[in-house]
Motif scaffolding. Structure first.
Motif, mmCIF file in Angstrom:
data_model
loop_
_atom_site.group_PDB
_atom_site.id
_atom_site.type_symbol
_atom_site.label_atom_id
_atom_site.label_comp_id
_atom_site.label_asym_id
_atom_site.label_seq_id
_atom_site.Cartn_x
_atom_site.Cartn_y
_atom_site.Cartn_z
ATOM 1 N N VAL A 12 0.854 -1.187 0.000
ATOM 2 C CA VAL A 12 0.000 0.000 0.000
ATOM 3 C C VAL A 12 0.888 1.234 0.000
ATOM 4 O O VAL A 12 2.010 1.202 0.523
ATOM 5 C CB VAL A 12 -0.947 -0.016 1.220
ATOM 6 C CG1 VAL A 12 -0.171 0.062 2.521
ATOM 7 C CG2 VAL A 12 -1.977 1.096 1.133
ATOM 8 N N GLN A 13 0.405 2.310 -0.602
ATOM 9 C CA GLN A 13 1.163 3.558 -0.614
ATOM 10 C C GLN A 13 1.031 4.264 0.729
ATOM 11 O O GLN A 13 0.049 4.079 1.448
ATOM 12 C CB GLN A 13 0.651 4.464 -1.727
ATOM 13 C CG GLN A 13 0.938 3.949 -3.118
ATOM 14 C CD GLN A 13 0.527 4.945 -4.182
ATOM 15 O OE1 GLN A 13 -0.250 5.857 -3.944
ATOM 16 N NE2 GLN A 13 1.060 4.762 -5.392
ATOM 17 N N GLY A 16 -2.268 5.228 2.746
ATOM 18 C CA GLY A 16 -3.311 4.285 2.402
ATOM 19 C C GLY A 16 -3.801 3.472 3.588
ATOM 20 O O GLY A 16 -3.382 3.682 4.726
ATOM 21 N N SER A 17 -4.697 2.538 3.283
ATOM 22 C CA SER A 17 -5.327 1.720 4.318
ATOM 23 C C SER A 17 -5.269 0.244 3.961
ATOM 24 O O SER A 17 -5.247 -0.119 2.782
ATOM 25 C CB SER A 17 -6.797 2.132 4.496
ATOM 26 O OG SER A 17 -6.911 3.462 4.923
ATOM 27 N N LEU A 18 -5.267 -0.577 4.987
ATOM 28 C CA LEU A 18 -5.382 -2.022 4.857
ATOM 29 C C LEU A 18 -6.205 -2.538 6.025
ATOM 30 O O LEU A 18 -6.198 -1.936 7.100
ATOM 31 C CB LEU A 18 -4.020 -2.712 4.868
ATOM 32 C CG LEU A 18 -3.170 -2.703 3.601
ATOM 33 C CD1 LEU A 18 -1.823 -3.359 3.889
ATOM 34 C CD2 LEU A 18 -3.874 -3.417 2.458
ATOM 35 N N VAL A 122 4.630 -0.772 3.001
ATOM 36 C CA VAL A 122 4.150 0.590 2.772
ATOM 37 C C VAL A 122 5.228 1.319 1.973
ATOM 38 O O VAL A 122 6.296 1.629 2.504
ATOM 39 C CB VAL A 122 3.861 1.325 4.089
ATOM 40 C CG1 VAL A 122 3.257 2.699 3.795
ATOM 41 C CG2 VAL A 122 2.920 0.504 4.961
#
Length: 124
Positions: A12-13, A16-18, A122
């Motif tokens: 994810v950048q 961002g979210s996970l 990330v």
């Protein structure tokens, strides 16, 4: 045999979210306190967040580094724990492990179990 299986990791950048999931399976009487840990390369495994057992609902604790960005929760009906991770930073990159205190077996006893880990990266 009790098993913990994590899922939801990935790339994810920054910003961002996970959402990570940890499913507990097996012949379980009750799952007590659950937790997420993480371990980055060359670093010790660290506690990220904990959530107490159904008998004491809603009690959560977070590492200072993730407060306000991560949310731990659990669905007791599904015997699954979650970690919603928002505003991710490069320093959040690590292998994330779930941990649970589980009452199981005959005679009944409480033991600690670990999942196999899921990688969170990330990077832009």
């Amino acid at each position: 045999q009790v098993q913990l299986v994590e899922s939801g990791g990935g790339l994810v950048q920054p910003g961002g979210s996970l959402r990570l999931s940890c499913a507990v399976s097996g012949s379980i009487f009750r799952t007590l306190t659950m937790a997420w840990y993480r371990q980055a390369p060359g670093k010790q495994r660290e506690l990220v967040a904990t959530i107490t057992s159904p008998g004491n609902p809603g009690s959560t604790n977070y590492a200072d580094s993730v407060k306000g960005r991560f949310t731990i929760s659990r669905d007791n009906a599904k015997n699954t724990m979650y970690l919603q991770m928002n505003s991710l930073k490069p320093e959040d990159a690590a292998v994330y492990y779930c941990n649970a205190n589980v009452m199981a077996g005959a005679p009944l006893r409480t033991s600690i179990y670990w999942g196999q880990g899921t990688q969170v990266t990330v990077s832009s």
